[in-house]
Design a protein around this motif. Structure first.
Motif, PDB file in Angstrom:
ATOM      1  N   LYS A  39       0.832  -1.204   0.000  1.00 21.36           N
ATOM      2  CA  LYS A  39       0.000   0.000   0.000  1.00 21.36           C
ATOM      3  C   LYS A  39       0.871   1.259   0.000  1.00 21.36           C
ATOM      4  N   VAL A  40       1.915   1.249   0.808  1.00 18.30           N
ATOM      5  CA  VAL A  40       2.836   2.387   0.847  1.00 18.30           C
ATOM      6  C   VAL A  40       3.531   2.525  -0.506  1.00 18.30           C
ATOM      7  N   TYR A  41       3.966   1.412  -1.077  1.00 22.22           N
ATOM      8  CA  TYR A  41       4.604   1.411  -2.394  1.00 22.22           C
ATOM      9  C   TYR A  41       3.677   2.029  -3.442  1.00 22.22           C
ATOM     10  N   LEU A  42       2.422   1.624  -3.445  1.00 18.04           N
ATOM     11  CA  LEU A  42       1.470   2.163  -4.417  1.00 18.04           C
ATOM     12  C   LEU A  42       1.340   3.677  -4.289  1.00 18.04           C
ATOM     13  N   MET A  43       1.254   4.147  -3.050  1.00 22.04           N
ATOM     14  CA  MET A  43       1.059   5.578  -2.831  1.00 22.04           C
ATOM     15  C   MET A  43       2.326   6.390  -3.082  1.00 22.04           C
ATOM     16  N   GLU A  44       3.467   5.895  -2.620  1.00 19.88           N
ATOM     17  CA  GLU A  44       4.694   6.688  -2.690  1.00 19.88           C
ATOM     18  C   GLU A  44       5.449   6.527  -4.003  1.00 19.88           C
ATOM     19  N   VAL A  45       5.474   5.328  -4.544  1.00 26.32           N
ATOM     20  CA  VAL A  45       6.258   5.077  -5.757  1.00 26.32           C
ATOM     21  C   VAL A  45       5.397   5.190  -7.010  1.00 26.32           C
ATOM     22  N   ARG A  46       4.228   4.577  -6.978  1.00 30.70           N
ATOM     23  CA  ARG A  46       3.365   4.574  -8.166  1.00 30.70           C
ATOM     24  C   ARG A  46       2.375   5.735  -8.176  1.00 30.70           C
ATOM     25  N   LYS A  47       2.349   6.513  -7.078  1.00 30.07           N
ATOM     26  CA  LYS A  47       1.511   7.717  -6.965  1.00 30.07           C
ATOM     27  C   LYS A  47       0.015   7.421  -7.114  1.00 30.07           C
ATOM     28  N   VAL A  48      -0.421   6.294  -6.557  1.00 27.17           N
ATOM     29  CA  VAL A  48      -1.838   5.934  -6.534  1.00 27.17           C
ATOM     30  C   VAL A  48      -2.468   6.654  -5.343  1.00 27.17           C
ATOM     31  N   SER A  49      -3.658   7.181  -5.523  1.00 26.16           N
ATOM     32  CA  SER A  49      -4.300   7.928  -4.440  1.00 26.16           C
ATOM     33  C   SER A  49      -4.656   7.009  -3.276  1.00 26.16           C
ATOM     34  N   ILE A  50      -4.670   7.571  -2.086  1.00 26.20           N
ATOM     35  CA  ILE A  50      -5.024   6.803  -0.893  1.00 26.20           C
ATOM     36  C   ILE A  50      -6.445   6.252  -1.014  1.00 26.20           C
ATOM     37  N   ARG A  51      -7.306   7.002  -1.645  1.00 25.77           N
ATOM     38  CA  ARG A  51      -8.692   6.556  -1.830  1.00 25.77           C
ATOM     39  C   ARG A  51      -8.750   5.282  -2.681  1.00 25.77           C
ATOM     40  N   THR A  52      -7.986   5.254  -3.762  1.00 22.76           N
ATOM     41  CA  THR A  52      -7.936   4.068  -4.620  1.00 22.76           C
ATOM     42  C   THR A  52      -7.334   2.893  -3.880  1.00 22.76           C
ATOM     43  N   VAL A  53      -6.243   3.124  -3.185  1.00 28.68           N
ATOM     44  CA  VAL A  53      -5.586   2.054  -2.429  1.00 28.68           C
ATOM     45  C   VAL A  53      -6.534   1.501  -1.374  1.00 28.68           C
ATOM     46  N   SER A  54      -7.212   2.370  -0.671  1.00 28.23           N
ATOM     47  CA  SER A  54      -8.120   1.934   0.387  1.00 28.23           C
ATOM     48  C   SER A  54      -9.297   1.139  -0.161  1.00 28.23           C
ATOM     49  N   SER A  55      -9.729   1.461  -1.359  1.00 25.01           N
ATOM     50  CA  SER A  55     -10.858   0.722  -1.922  1.00 25.01           C
ATOM     51  C   SER A  55     -10.466  -0.685  -2.366  1.00 25.01           C
ATOM     52  N   CYS A  56      -9.185  -0.909  -2.571  1.00 30.44           N
ATOM     53  CA  CYS A  56      -8.706  -2.230  -3.003  1.00 30.44           C
ATOM     54  C   CYS A  56      -8.331  -3.140  -1.842  1.00 30.44           C
ATOM     55  N   PHE A  57      -7.964  -2.560  -0.708  1.00 29.90           N
ATOM     56  CA  PHE A  57      -7.490  -3.340   0.431  1.00 29.90           C
ATOM     57  C   PHE A  57      -8.261  -2.930   1.670  1.00 29.90           C
ATOM     58  N   TYR A  58      -9.192  -3.724   2.082  1.00 31.89           N
ATOM     59  CA  TYR A  58     -10.041  -3.399   3.223  1.00 31.89           C
ATOM     60  C   TYR A  58      -9.305  -3.460   4.518  1.00 31.89           C
TER      61      TYR A  58
END
Length: 64
Positions: free
Chosen positions: A45-64
């Motif tokens: 999740k941290v990798y997605l947000m920090e490296v791939r610049k995925v929004s926290i909202r998107t990350v949160s919707s994928c991982f409950y």
């Protein structure tokens, strides 16, 4: 994985299926030879947000 793909094909569009498999591929590449644990999921999740610049909202919707 074959059953999952058949399920998706019966319930989702081709674009959605491609997006799901892209996500699975990214996660698999991130994992390497590590086990799937709560810690590796949190690290991903941290990798997605920090490296791939995925929004926290998107990350949160994928991982409950």
């Amino acid at each position: 994985m074959t059953q999952y793909k058949k399920y998706l094909e019966n319930n989702y569009t081709k674009v959605t299926i491609e997006a799901y498999f892209k996500g699975i591929t990214i996660f698999n590449n991130f994992l390497g030879d590590r086990e799937i644990t709560r810690t590796t999921i949190d690290e991903f999740k941290v990798y997605l947000m920090e490296v791939r610049k995925v929004s926290i909202r998107t990350v949160s919707s994928c991982f409950y």
